[in-house]
Design a protein around this motif. Structure first.
Motif, PDB file in Angstrom:
ATOM      1  N   LYS A 124       0.371   4.234  -2.506  1.00 15.16           N
ATOM      2  CA  LYS A 124       0.607   5.255  -2.004  1.00 15.16           C
ATOM      3  C   LYS A 124       1.755   6.512  -2.389  1.00 15.16           C
ATOM      4  CE  LYS A 124      -1.153   8.644   1.369  1.00 15.16           C
ATOM      5  NZ  LYS A 124       0.386   9.694   0.995  1.00 15.16           N
ATOM      6  N   TYR A 153       0.513  -1.430  -0.137  1.00 16.78           N
ATOM      7  CA  TYR A 153       0.151   0.026   0.345  1.00 16.78           C
ATOM      8  C   TYR A 153       0.669   0.871   0.196  1.00 16.78           C
ATOM      9  CZ  TYR A 153      -3.535   3.844   1.784  1.00 16.78           C
ATOM     10  OH  TYR A 153      -4.476   4.648   1.456  1.00 16.78           O
ATOM     11  N   ALA A 154       1.978   1.581   0.478  1.00 14.85           N
ATOM     12  CA  ALA A 154       2.956   2.450   0.600  1.00 14.85           C
ATOM     13  C   ALA A 154       3.199   2.756  -0.390  1.00 14.85           C
ATOM     14  CB  ALA A 154       3.948   2.416   2.389  1.00 14.85           C
TER      15      ALA A 154
END
Length: 350
Positions: free
Chosen positions: A151, A147-148
């Protein structure tokens, strides 16, 4: 229930119960008249949203290194005969500059899961493309990440992300991939991308080894649940240096059926006529468009590396597949009543 009634119900309601969908697919896979009826409605549906316009994407296959070992893929880690390459940031930016001059307003950065490009390095490439071409869209297709990471790349300027789920059956997924790769993680990635605001693309191979019609019905159900903005499907084509080298390819009939069904289910979706479709028959992409597709993705990669990005045997990498031959592509589209639309080609909300 006849195929005609099933098609009408699909057209009206945008979905079918699983048993009815399986019945329709079985009929369409076997009967040209059913496929023709589906295609006519799908073509009408696509034109009601997009007109007789085809969006173009500039595809940059920037690395064929991959950490994974998917059983169907020609750039899998264990393929020691693959001629490996990865492009520098300068080469990628040069591809974009050339593509911009040719009229492309979306760039698709596709590659294996090559960790020699750090997350930060990829973010810098994305940001530099946006700096050079702020009005253009950037699509990434580089596999499963955190996810990081997603993002970071979204914040750097990425707009879209392509990640085929390949199959919505965990059992089938395990037949196509090593144990280290799971359907659960693939789905996690797709939902992370949605949560971050990417325009998300998913899809599957048509006719992949061990696939059943019930599996395909499950794929359609999962896509309905995900509600992506893009759906990429194409026929499975074996590669000689993979465990699936002797398996039967997917068929034109199956692929065209599913393009039409997907268009009727998702009238606004961005639906490519893929390179794989053009590989199995010379006019495959034209037939895909006539079945309801509205996107093509010519190749912007440097000519000297194109033949090394071989996910499957005999992949198109020249002729009308090459971005420089955009005029030839325009002529081919014109022959079936379509024109190229030079714009970002964003998803159209209902």
């Amino acid at each position: 229930m006849t195929s005609k009634l099933l098609i009408q119900q699909l057209y009206t309601e945008r979905q079918l119960p699983r048993a009815k969908m399986q019945m329709l697919l079985t009929d369409a896979f076997n009967e040209a008249s059913v496929r023709d009826e589906l295609a006519a409605l799908a073509r009408q549906t696509a034109q009601s949203v997009f007109g007789a316009k085809i969006y173009i994407r500039g595809l940059i296959e920037f690395t064929n290194y991959c950490r994974n070992n998917c059983y169907y893929c020609g750039i899998r880690r264990s393929n020691t005969s693959a001629v490996r390459y990865h492009l520098s940031k300068a080469q990628i930016l040069d591809c974009c500059r050339q593509g911009y001059g040719l009229g492309f307003r979306t760039f698709v950065l596709q590659g294996g899961e090559d960790l020699s490009y750090t997350d930060t390095a990829m973010a810098e490439i994305i940001a530099s493309i946006k700096e050079d071409h702020p009005e253009c869209a950037i699509t990434l297709s580089v596999g499963e990440r955190s996810y990081a990471t997603y993002k970071l790349w979204k914040d750097a300027g990425a707009d879209r992300y392509l990640l085929r789920h390949e199959t919505a059956s965990a059992e089938h997924y395990a037949q196509l991939h090593p144990a280290a790769l799971t359907l659960a993680n693939r789905k996690r990635c797709l939902y992370d991308l949605k949560a971050l605001g990417y325009q998300v693309g998913t899809g599957f191979m048509v006719g992949s080894p061990f696939q059943t019609t019930a599996d395909i019905v499950g794929d359609l159900a999962f896509i309905s649940e995900l509600q992506p903005q893009m759906i990429g499907i194409g026929p499975f084509i074996p590669h000689h240096a993979t465990p699936f080298k002797d398996y039967t390819p997917g068929t034109l009939a199956q692929t065209l059926t599913l393009i039409s069904v997907l268009r009727l289910m998702f009238p606004n979706v961005l639906l490519p006529a893929t390179t794989a479709l053009g590989t199995i028959v010379p006019d495959g992409r034209e037939q895909g468009i006539l079945a309801g597709a509205n996107v093509v993705m010519p190749n912007l990669s440097p000519a000297d590396v194109r033949e090394n990005y071989l996910l499957y045997d005999n992949k198109l990498c020249s002729g009308a597949e090459a971005a420089e031959a955009k005029n030839d592509l325009a002529v081919r589209l014109q022959s079936i009543g379509y024109t190229i639309e030079e714009c970002r080609g964003d998803y159209k909300e209902s």
